[in-house]
Design a protein around this motif. Structure first.
Motif, PDB file in Angstrom:
ATOM      1  N   ASP A  47       0.696  -1.231  -0.014  1.00  0.00           N
ATOM      2  CA  ASP A  47      -0.025  -0.049  -0.087  1.00  0.00           C
ATOM      3  C   ASP A  47       0.874   1.280  -0.230  1.00  0.00           C
ATOM      4  OD1 ASP A  47      -2.707  -0.284  -0.297  1.00  0.00           O
ATOM      5  OD2 ASP A  47      -3.296   0.618   1.473  1.00  0.00           O
ATOM      6  N   ALA A  48       1.813   1.149   0.817  1.00  0.00           N
ATOM      7  CA  ALA A  48       2.949   2.282   0.558  1.00  0.00           C
ATOM      8  C   ALA A  48       3.382   2.753  -0.661  1.00  0.00           C
ATOM      9  CB  ALA A  48       4.067   2.047   1.515  1.00  0.00           C
ATOM     10  N   ALA A  49       3.582   1.710  -1.519  1.00  0.00           N
ATOM     11  CA  ALA A  49       4.112   1.939  -2.880  1.00  0.00           C
ATOM     12  C   ALA A  49       2.994   2.137  -4.045  1.00  0.00           C
ATOM     13  CB  ALA A  49       5.099   0.793  -3.384  1.00  0.00           C
ATOM     14  N   GLU A  50       1.638   1.926  -3.460  1.00  0.00           N
ATOM     15  CA  GLU A  50       0.720   1.900  -4.654  1.00  0.00           C
ATOM     16  C   GLU A  50       0.493   3.360  -5.403  1.00  0.00           C
ATOM     17  OE1 GLU A  50      -2.720   0.165  -6.801  1.00  0.00           O
ATOM     18  OE2 GLU A  50      -0.838  -0.417  -5.729  1.00  0.00           O
ATOM     19  N   GLN A  51       0.597   4.462  -4.584  1.00  0.00           N
ATOM     20  CA  GLN A  51       0.533   5.506  -5.403  1.00  0.00           C
ATOM     21  C   GLN A  51       1.572   5.713  -6.569  1.00  0.00           C
ATOM     22  OE1 GLN A  51       1.614   9.431  -3.235  1.00  0.00           O
ATOM     23  NE2 GLN A  51       2.354   7.886  -1.730  1.00  0.00           N
ATOM     24  N   TYR A  52       3.013   5.137  -6.492  1.00  0.00           N
ATOM     25  CA  TYR A  52       3.816   5.124  -7.569  1.00  0.00           C
ATOM     26  C   TYR A  52       3.690   4.276  -8.596  1.00  0.00           C
ATOM     27  CZ  TYR A  52       6.078   7.618  -3.689  1.00  0.00           C
ATOM     28  OH  TYR A  52       6.369   8.575  -2.700  1.00  0.00           O
ATOM     29  N   ARG A  53       3.024   3.198  -8.465  1.00  0.00           N
ATOM     30  CA  ARG A  53       2.637   2.030  -9.101  1.00  0.00           C
ATOM     31  C   ARG A  53       1.630   2.701 -10.055  1.00  0.00           C
ATOM     32  NH1 ARG A  53      -1.168  -1.449 -10.754  1.00  0.00           N
ATOM     33  NH2 ARG A  53      -2.518  -0.859  -9.077  1.00  0.00           N
ATOM     34  N   VAL A  54       0.799   3.272  -9.654  1.00  0.00           N
ATOM     35  CA  VAL A  54      -0.385   3.858 -10.247  1.00  0.00           C
ATOM     36  C   VAL A  54      -0.165   5.141 -11.032  1.00  0.00           C
ATOM     37  CG1 VAL A  54      -2.672   4.963 -10.289  1.00  0.00           C
ATOM     38  CG2 VAL A  54      -2.072   2.910  -8.645  1.00  0.00           C
ATOM     39  N   GLY A  55       0.652   5.813 -10.493  1.00  0.00           N
ATOM     40  CA  GLY A  55       1.384   7.158 -11.053  1.00  0.00           C
ATOM     41  C   GLY A  55       1.866   6.936 -12.357  1.00  0.00           C
ATOM     42  N   CYS A  56       2.760   5.683 -12.206  1.00  0.00           N
ATOM     43  CA  CYS A  56       3.596   5.678 -13.640  1.00  0.00           C
ATOM     44  C   CYS A  56       2.853   4.554 -14.564  1.00  0.00           C
ATOM     45  CB  CYS A  56       4.951   5.067 -13.061  1.00  0.00           C
ATOM     46  SG  CYS A  56       5.138   3.402 -12.640  1.00  0.00           S
ATOM     47  N   LYS A  57       1.698   4.340 -14.228  1.00  0.00           N
ATOM     48  CA  LYS A  57       0.766   3.369 -14.782  1.00  0.00           C
ATOM     49  C   LYS A  57       1.419   2.119 -15.198  1.00  0.00           C
ATOM     50  CE  LYS A  57       0.110   6.686 -18.140  1.00  0.00           C
ATOM     51  NZ  LYS A  57      -0.553   7.441 -19.155  1.00  0.00           N
ATOM     52  N   LEU A  58       1.932   1.364 -14.237  1.00  0.00           N
ATOM     53  CA  LEU A  58       2.555   0.116 -14.330  1.00  0.00           C
ATOM     54  C   LEU A  58       1.572  -0.868 -13.897  1.00  0.00           C
ATOM     55  CD1 LEU A  58       5.316  -1.485 -14.596  1.00  0.00           C
ATOM     56  CD2 LEU A  58       5.588  -1.197 -11.886  1.00  0.00           C
ATOM     57  N   PRO A  59       1.081  -1.707 -14.839  1.00  0.00           N
ATOM     58  CA  PRO A  59       0.164  -2.833 -14.645  1.00  0.00           C
ATOM     59  C   PRO A  59       0.811  -4.024 -13.821  1.00  0.00           C
ATOM     60  CG  PRO A  59       0.005  -2.200 -16.838  1.00  0.00           C
ATOM     61  CD  PRO A  59       1.308  -1.795 -16.337  1.00  0.00           C
ATOM     62  N   THR A  60      -0.011  -4.789 -13.063  1.00  0.00           N
ATOM     63  CA  THR A  60       0.704  -5.791 -12.318  1.00  0.00           C
ATOM     64  C   THR A  60      -0.410  -6.999 -12.250  1.00  0.00           C
ATOM     65  OG1 THR A  60       1.459  -6.461 -10.198  1.00  0.00           O
ATOM     66  CG2 THR A  60      -0.399  -5.057 -10.088  1.00  0.00           C
ATOM     67  N   VAL A  61       0.396  -8.208 -12.627  1.00  0.00           N
ATOM     68  CA  VAL A  61      -0.451  -9.581 -11.951  1.00  0.00           C
ATOM     69  C   VAL A  61       0.093 -10.081 -10.703  1.00  0.00           C
ATOM     70  CG1 VAL A  61      -1.275 -11.695 -12.699  1.00  0.00           C
ATOM     71  CG2 VAL A  61      -0.898  -9.843 -14.450  1.00  0.00           C
ATOM     72  N   ALA A  62      -0.474  -9.579  -9.843  1.00  0.00           N
ATOM     73  CA  ALA A  62       0.204  -9.795  -8.372  1.00  0.00           C
ATOM     74  C   ALA A  62       0.249 -11.229  -7.686  1.00  0.00           C
ATOM     75  CB  ALA A  62      -0.280  -8.576  -7.359  1.00  0.00           C
ATOM     76  N   GLY A  63       1.209 -11.500  -7.353  1.00  0.00           N
ATOM     77  CA  GLY A  63       1.119 -12.946  -6.536  1.00  0.00           C
ATOM     78  C   GLY A  63       0.192 -12.854  -5.345  1.00  0.00           C
ATOM     79  N   TYR A  64       0.448 -11.641  -4.619  1.00  0.00           N
ATOM     80  CA  TYR A  64      -0.619 -11.466  -3.559  1.00  0.00           C
ATOM     81  C   TYR A  64      -0.741  -9.683  -3.323  1.00  0.00           C
ATOM     82  CZ  TYR A  64       2.831 -11.006   0.222  1.00  0.00           C
ATOM     83  OH  TYR A  64       3.880 -10.695   0.885  1.00  0.00           O
ATOM     84  N   THR A  65      -1.545  -9.457  -2.769  1.00  0.00           N
ATOM     85  CA  THR A  65      -1.762  -7.930  -2.288  1.00  0.00           C
ATOM     86  C   THR A  65      -2.011  -7.971  -0.881  1.00  0.00           C
ATOM     87  OG1 THR A  65      -4.062  -7.669  -2.994  1.00  0.00           O
ATOM     88  CG2 THR A  65      -2.210  -7.081  -4.475  1.00  0.00           C
ATOM     89  N   VAL A  66      -1.741  -7.031  -0.180  1.00  0.00           N
ATOM     90  CA  VAL A  66      -1.932  -6.797   1.287  1.00  0.00           C
ATOM     91  C   VAL A  66      -2.741  -5.629   1.512  1.00  0.00           C
ATOM     92  CG1 VAL A  66      -0.926  -6.589   3.491  1.00  0.00           C
ATOM     93  CG2 VAL A  66       0.144  -7.922   1.897  1.00  0.00           C
ATOM     94  N   GLY A  67      -2.411  -4.307   1.154  1.00  0.00           N
ATOM     95  CA  GLY A  67      -3.035  -3.160   1.800  1.00  0.00           C
ATOM     96  C   GLY A  67      -4.469  -3.244   0.932  1.00  0.00           C
ATOM     97  N   PRO A  68      -5.352  -2.682   1.437  1.00  0.00           N
ATOM     98  CA  PRO A  68      -6.757  -2.420   0.630  1.00  0.00           C
ATOM     99  C   PRO A  68      -6.742  -1.716  -0.443  1.00  0.00           C
ATOM    100  CG  PRO A  68      -6.568  -0.997   2.509  1.00  0.00           C
ATOM    101  CD  PRO A  68      -5.481  -1.960   2.695  1.00  0.00           C
ATOM    102  N   ASN A  69      -5.798  -0.552  -0.670  1.00  0.00           N
ATOM    103  CA  ASN A  69      -5.545   0.034  -1.843  1.00  0.00           C
ATOM    104  C   ASN A  69      -4.960  -0.664  -3.036  1.00  0.00           C
ATOM    105  OD1 ASN A  69      -6.772   2.822  -0.984  1.00  0.00           O
ATOM    106  ND2 ASN A  69      -5.237   2.573   0.472  1.00  0.00           N
ATOM    107  N   ALA A  70      -3.933  -1.277  -2.726  1.00  0.00           N
ATOM    108  CA  ALA A  70      -3.485  -2.234  -3.612  1.00  0.00           C
ATOM    109  C   ALA A  70      -4.257  -3.456  -3.916  1.00  0.00           C
ATOM    110  CB  ALA A  70      -2.175  -2.854  -2.945  1.00  0.00           C
TER     111      ALA A  70
END
Length: 473
Positions: A155-178
């Motif tokens: 979740d701490a890094a989510e704003q940067y991932r969204v900001g650079c438009k980096l898609p992901t197929v995550a193994g898992y997510t933890v934070g609610p925004n992620a």
């Protein structure tokens, strides 16, 4: 800090559950490495001629895809980021099975010819629990996508991932925004607004007096209590009223667990549920309950399906531990080809075999299938389009069917029981099968979400107007 699910462990959960009450002063922990080629002897020669992964036709192979179509994509290469928190100093090796699995799968795929002839180059990151922002910022500069990763502090890094438009197929997510972020897909989703209660439904069928004799073990850990609160709410929604025996354990451990064992005995609870994860304190509780002459049936989260638990149970104290799962257990490998294939591929790499590794493997396969479909038009937009179309996914048979495209969880489950030092599937009776039902998924209370969702069930916290959204063809 703990969470309640294997998907968020696991299944986000494992990375976080092992971090209870820990802090780290580590700095500068991210590293990158190539995922191409072989390591420690690589996978077996059979990988080069593989035509499937379990029931899934292999998405890998030769081809003539061309074009530098997006960041990280050239005529001959696709560059992806992956990783975990293995460098966390307070728990070294944390969730390393995720990076081990993706690294092995990259080699497995490249030995077949890559994706449409393009070699996959992997940048392996170590977020070390506290460095998720740094590694995501690095991935933003060089990778096409993030694939199969699991970072406890995502979740701490989510704003940067969204900001650079980096898609992901995550193994898992933890934070609610992620977990509810844009341009995010998971092979095994654990959305904040829906919950698989398959273990509860199976318990209803397995234990006739379950509804009237069950209690939830509580904790001083806020994260565990969040999970416990969701489970208690789900129980109430299906007519199971927790007995409220007054058990609330100190997350840092207790000087004596006998008072809690006596409370359970006096209360008369015959079934105990915990959203906590296995640790010395939990083992001490179970041992004390046994000494007090109480013999409850335990209904525990998938984090309890581990060698840590099975090796602890040499005396048989945990023989009443039942674990609900949406993954096929390793004990079913002889009946489930995908499980055996995962184990063989990772073992050939001398990697760590574990449930989170299977979860990361499923994520990689989901990503690879979409990448193959995009062909020479391999762009982030195409990937988002294709991933959004996938509404039934099992990773070739690794787990129950999920809906990655709509970010919805499985509506199936199975139950395993610990017997000595071995787990075995006890429900359904037929090994390798799942129990499914339309009532296996319930909606959760918005108060527990931890974020605000728009009409598309996407977190609005970091949402921008130019995120990549699925486009119909």
């Amino acid at each position: 800090m703990k969470v309640e699910k294997i998907g968020r462990l696991a299944a986000g959960a494992l990375a976080v559950t092992l971090l209870a009450s820990c802090a780290s002063s580590r700095s500068g922990t991210d590293t990158t490495s190539g995922g191409g080629g072989t390591r420690d002897g690589g996978t077996t020669g059979a990988a080069a001629s593989a035509t499937s992964f379990g029931t899934l036709p292999s998405p890998c192979g030769k081809g003539d895809a061309k074009g530098s179509t997006d960041q990280g994509v050239t005529d001959g290469e696709i560059r992806i980021g992956f990783g975990d928190d293995r460098g966390f100093t307070s728990a070294p090796g944390l969730s390393k099975e995720m990076g081990d699995a993706v690294s092995a799968m990259i080699d497995w795929c490249n030995q077949q010819g890559g994706i449409n002839g393009r070699t996959i180059k992997g940048d392996q990151y170590d977020a070390a629990y506290t460095q998720s922002v740094k590694v995501v910022q690095q991935a933003c500069k060089q990778d096409f996508m993030l694939v199969g990763q699991g970072f406890a502090m995502d979740d701490a890094a989510e704003q940067y991932r969204v900001g650079c438009k980096l898609p992901t197929v995550a193994g898992y997510t933890v934070g609610p925004n992620a977990a509810m972020g844009p341009m995010k897909f998971e092979a095994v989703p654990y959305p904040v607004d829906m919950m698989n209660i398959g273990a509860l439904r199976i318990a209803e069928k397995q234990f006739p007096d379950f509804k009237g004799k069950t209690d939830v073990l509580h904790s001083t850990s806020p994260a565990v209590e969040t999970g416990s609160g969701k489970v208690a709410a789900a129980m109430n929604s299906i007519g199971v009223k927790p007995m409220d025996c007054g058990i609330k354990l100190n997350d840092a451990g207790e000087s004596s667990y006998m008072p809690f064992a006596q409370k359970i005995k006096k209360c008369g609870a015959q079934y105990l549920w915990t959203s906590d994860s296995p640790d010395p304190g939990q083992f001490s509780l179970l041992e004390t309950i046994d000494r007090a002459g109480v013999k409850p049936t335990y209904l525990f989260e998938a984090t309890w399906y581990s060698t840590l638990v099975s090796q602890w149970n040499k005396a048989g104290i945990g023989n009443n531990i039942n674990v609900g799962m949406i993954f096929q257990p390793f004990e079913n490998a002889a009946k489930v080809p995908a499980v055996k294939q995962y184990m063989d591929i990772v073992n050939a790499h001398h990697g760590k075999v574990a449930l989170l590794g299977m979860q990361a493997t499923s994520a990689f396969l989901l990503w690879a299938q979409a990448a193959k479909t995009c062909g020479s038009q391999l762009t982030r937009q195409c990937m988002v389009n294709e991933l959004a179309k996938v509404h039934e996914w099992t990773g070739g048979g690794l787990h129950a069917p999920t809906d990655p495209g709509a970010n919805k969880p499985a509506s199936c489950a199975l139950m395993v029981r610990l017997n000595g030092t071995k787990f075995e599937q006890v429900f359904p009776k037929n090994v390798g099968e799942f129990e499914c039902g339309g009532d296996f998924v319930v909606k959760t209370d918005p108060k527990t979400w931890g974020t605000s969702l728009n009409g598309d069930r996407t977190s609005t916290k970091f949402l921008t107007g130019d995120v990549i959204k699925p486009q119909s063809s």
